[in-house]
Structure formats: structure tokens, C-alpha cells
Design a protein around this motif. Sequence first.
Motif, short mmCIF file in Angstrom:
data_model
loop_
_atom_site.label_atom_id
_atom_site.label_comp_id
_atom_site.label_asym_id
_atom_site.label_seq_id
_atom_site.Cartn_x
_atom_site.Cartn_y
_atom_site.Cartn_z
N UNK A 115 -36.07 9.59 15.76
CA UNK A 115 -35.88 10.94 15.15
C UNK A 115 -34.95 10.47 13.86
N UNK A 116 -35.47 10.51 12.48
CA UNK A 116 -34.59 10.29 11.51
C UNK A 116 -34.03 11.45 10.74
N UNK A 117 -32.87 11.67 10.77
CA UNK A 117 -32.12 13.01 10.25
C UNK A 117 -31.37 12.51 8.65
N UNK A 118 -30.83 13.56 8.18
CA UNK A 118 -29.69 13.31 7.21
C UNK A 118 -28.31 13.82 7.66
N UNK A 119 -27.34 14.03 6.73
CA UNK A 119 -26.01 14.38 7.24
C UNK A 119 -26.18 15.81 7.63
N UNK A 120 -26.69 17.00 6.76
CA UNK A 120 -26.89 18.19 7.24
C UNK A 120 -27.80 18.49 8.21
N UNK A 121 -28.87 17.90 8.36
CA UNK A 121 -29.73 18.23 9.55
C UNK A 121 -29.26 17.76 11.05
N UNK A 122 -28.57 16.63 10.87
CA UNK A 122 -27.59 16.15 12.04
C UNK A 122 -27.04 17.38 12.34
N UNK A 123 -25.93 18.05 11.55
CA UNK A 123 -25.10 19.02 12.04
C UNK A 123 -26.05 20.17 12.55
#
Length: 611
Positions: free
Chosen positions: A31-39
Motif C-alpha cells: 500500500x503506497x500512500x502520501x502524507x495526507x492519505x496516511x493521516x
Amino acid sequence: MEDQLDGISCIRGYIDRLVTGDNRCHGMKVLLLDGTTTQILSCVATQSEILSREVYLVSRLDDPRGNPNLKQQSPTATNPRSTISHSLSLQEETPTHVSHMKAVCFLRPTDTNIGLLVHELSHPRFAEYHLFFSGILPSSLLHLLAENDPHEKVRQVQEFYADFLPINPDLFSLNCRKTLPMTCAAGTAWARDHNPLYERNLMGLQSMLLAMKRQPYCVRYQKSSKMARQLAVDIQENTSSDQIFHFRRGSGGSAGNLSLLILDRMDDPVTPLLSQWTYQAMVHELLGLNNNRVSLRGVPNVAKDLEEVVLSSAPGQDSFFQTHRNSNFGELGEAIQKLLQEYQARSKEHSVTNLKSIEDMQNFMEKYPELRSQSHAVSKHVAIMGELARLVEVCSLLDVSALEQDLACADDPAGHLRELMKTLDSSTVKIPDKLRLGILYALRYENNSPPNALPAVKEAMRRGGVPLESVGLVDAILKYAGSSVRGPGLYGTNKDLMSKMTKSFMSSVQGVSNVYSQHSPVLMDTVEAMVKGKLKGETHPLVLSGGGTSAAVENLPLPQEILIFMVGGVTYEEATKVSEFNKASGGRMRVVLGGSTVHNSTSFLEELKLL
């Protein structure tokens, strides 16, 4: 079954589809995320929950530590939000043996993320890519992706409208800081400096409507705010012109009759400055509650495993917090005591000394994980409650809060000035509390204070230890939200005198605990008026198709659902009041509250310093 107006349920539904690649990506995956979607994910799902769904690892696409494709880039190229805490433990190094695995990417549809994807697809680390974006993906960026997939690794591209942080079922945030300067710049030459932040607010609000499958039948806004008007006009244009919003048109009596109301923090600068006495709000005010995380580092005698804990409203994560997040300080103490007693009784029942047979041992082993989890939950809430109680005592918060409530709810210029001066000279009252009290006095008596009272208050604040630059916030808040700027309603009018007297009488009858909860945010007066069809068009006009506005709101049908978005940020006090309203309405009416961020007094004053 009708889609519920519930942010947590919406995001959880998307996550259930996400971890299977919308049922097209089976087997172990990354699962690859960015800073916002991680939150966003960490608000509603735990690390173990995600990993149990055939997810081998969770990593950040924009972090060089987990993405070898970015090794050559400068560390400054990474998203600055990477320092924000969340409950997902990300894999820092991508293992070399995962090239046979599939990647599910969940990202915001930004130029930066598309650039990272283009770079990724030119040197693919995984067998195939399933791309999910948290908002509407512009066609230009979609074409860019299509043109830059030389190895044809992309299997699907979808939009999952999860571009907001669901904190409670009826509260969401965009976690955007520095929005007060943005609201003040609206309509000026400096507005363009805040365009990216404005776009984030617009996209987040659109995402909320799309996630809950609602098209508002009317959009209204706070007339005193140019920013609220701009956002209302843009959202009205987007929802009426884009076919993607046309799932349900509200039509008076039909189900899903949703009204959208855009407000501005400027109309109520008092609520973020008050001490709080309900669990969730109190934790945020005194300890800080960010992405459902509470830091207890430095707290006296706290255990190592309790230095950072999670307080989540998501189902199945913390039943005690779900039940008691809106309980007041007194109720909370009793509830934690009961929780502790129940745990002690259960521990005794399953004690090792009671094991007399193989069956007893088997039962003990089956119950052990649950007991251990319960032990951590009890320890967590006891530790938080203990620290809250300590801070209430060492900061003299009962006395401070009583004066705050009086300043917010009653007119007594001479009495308040006398009490305030005494408090500002006190050595037991902390400097941040002196600052808040001085600002509350200035807001209340901006136009009717005794002669030279405000200069005397500022001097007393400085003498009491408040730094000179902080004393300057008195003038800053009057410029930001003084009586000449904000709309009517913060301190009421003469017509409210009888209701204020009734409120005061009820407080004295119902007991001392109500002294600390007399204040009702302006938001709730607005909600009550809207529900009854009495919210005036002169203060909250209607946006017409084509971008015009109208004060003619008399013939609008009464809403069954209201989505309120407050640009500049909301507070947990307002969220608590909305939750109580929803509970009291018994399902006949539902209000959901959202905002640019969730403020406590510290974050609100920090943003005020930027003006």
C-alpha cells in the motif's frame, strides 16, 4: 439502505474496497500512500487491521527512505507533513524481494503526486499498479499518467472521495493550518498567495459531499465573510455543473434533503479561547489531540508504553472513548473509576491462581489477549485522566474557567475589570491563561469598556508576565474579528436578555458544574435558527445558480440534513454541541460539522500571530 451522513463510515467503506484493489487486486500487496492519505487512513484503521487484509507493507511514495526511486533527490523534496504523527508505522526501506507484488496507491490528485507516479512508472518496483485518488482527478493529469506508463503496469485508475479526516461520525477536518491569514486575504491582492490552501479547502468540501453521495439543494454562507462567499459560490457552481454530483437532488420533503452552510471562524473568536471540560475537548486543549494521537511524554510517572496513545472514535478501536468523549470532567472521573473496578473484577476472575484444570487453562489463554488489551485501555484512560486532573490543579483552571465563562456570557464591565486585574496579578495563574483572559475581555468590552480600561489591561498583562508580542494579540484579534468585522450574534442583542436571565437562573439551579459550561457557541444559535427556518437571508444569504446571491430565503424547505463547513477551523466544543443536538433530535435531523482544522486555544492564537 440510505447512505448515512457519517464521515467515519464513508472512509471505512473506501478502505475496505482499497485493500482489495476494489476486488481486482488479490493476494499480498503493498500500500503506497502520501502524507495526507496516511493521516486519513490512520483516523479509522489500525496498522494491524490493514496488515491483516493481505497488505505486506505500508509505505510512503513521497519518502526517499521507503522509495529507492527518490534516493537521488534532496531530502527537502519530501512533503513537510511527513513529520506529523499518525497511527500507521510505515516501512522505511522497501524490501528488494517485492517486485512480484502488486501495488495499491492511494494518493491526493496533486501535480506533485502525479510527478512521483510518473517517476515510479518509469522505474517500476512492482508487478502492477492500482491507482486510487482521494478526489477528482483533472483530465490533464490523467492524460499525463496515460502517456507515461511505458511498461503498461497500471491496471486501473479510480477516484475514492476520501480527502478529509473523519474525527467523529459527525465531525471532519482537513488538517489545514494557517487558514486565518487566508480568510483575511479574501478579496484582496494577497488572496492569490493562498490559492493552494484555498483549493485544498474546496477539494476537501467537495470530497465530503461526494463521499456521502449528497448534492445540496441549497448553499448558504455567512455574509460578513468574503472567504465564505467565495467558497459557497465555487461549491455551488461545481455541484450544479459537474454531473458527478447529481446522485440526489433535494426537493423539499424527500429524504436526503441536505442544506450546505459555509461559515467563517471570524464570527465567533470566543469559543476557541475557552477552557474545555468534556473529554475530547479537554484532551485537545491541555495535551493536544492530533490525528487521534495524544503525547504523554514528560508526564510524571507515565509508563513507557503510554508515552503516545490513540483516542479514536472509529468503531472497534476504543469503546470507552466512543461512549465518553462528550462526558464532562466529573462524569468522566466516575466512568474511569467504574472501568477500573470492572477490570479488577475480571482480572481476579481469570487469575492464574484459579486455574484448576486443562479447560481452565484453555479458557484463560483464549481470554488473555482480550484482558491484555483491556489492561492497556484502562491504563491509558487512567493516565490521561490523572494528567488532566493535575493540570487543572496546578494551572488553577477552575478559577480561570469561571472568569472565562463570565466574560463570554455576561455584561459586567466594572466587576469583570476588577476580577481580571486581580487574576492578571496572580502568581498561580499561568501566562497563556492570562493572555486568553485579556483577549476575552477586549472582545467583550471593545466598545463599552470603562475609560482607559483596555490600555490598563494590556499593561497588567505585560506586568503579569505575558510577552510583549503576545500582548499585541489583543489588537490583532480586534482587527481580525472585532465588532466592525464580524457578523451579529456573538454577544447577542437586547432581545436576548430574557433568555440570558433564564440561562443564568438555570445554571444556579442545576449546580456548580454548569458554571463551567454556560457558554453556547454562536454556531448553535445558527443551527437552531436554520432548523426552524428562521436563519435570516440578510446575515446568511443563498447562492443562486450563476454565482449571484439572494436574501430571499423565506420559501426554502426546512432541511433534514445540514452540512456546515467552517473555514478557519472548528473546535471540539462546537463538535460536542452538534453531537448533543443530533442525539436529542432522535434521527429526525442530522448536522455534520467540518472545518479547515480543529483548533484549541494554542493553535488559534498561533494563527492569529500570522495576521
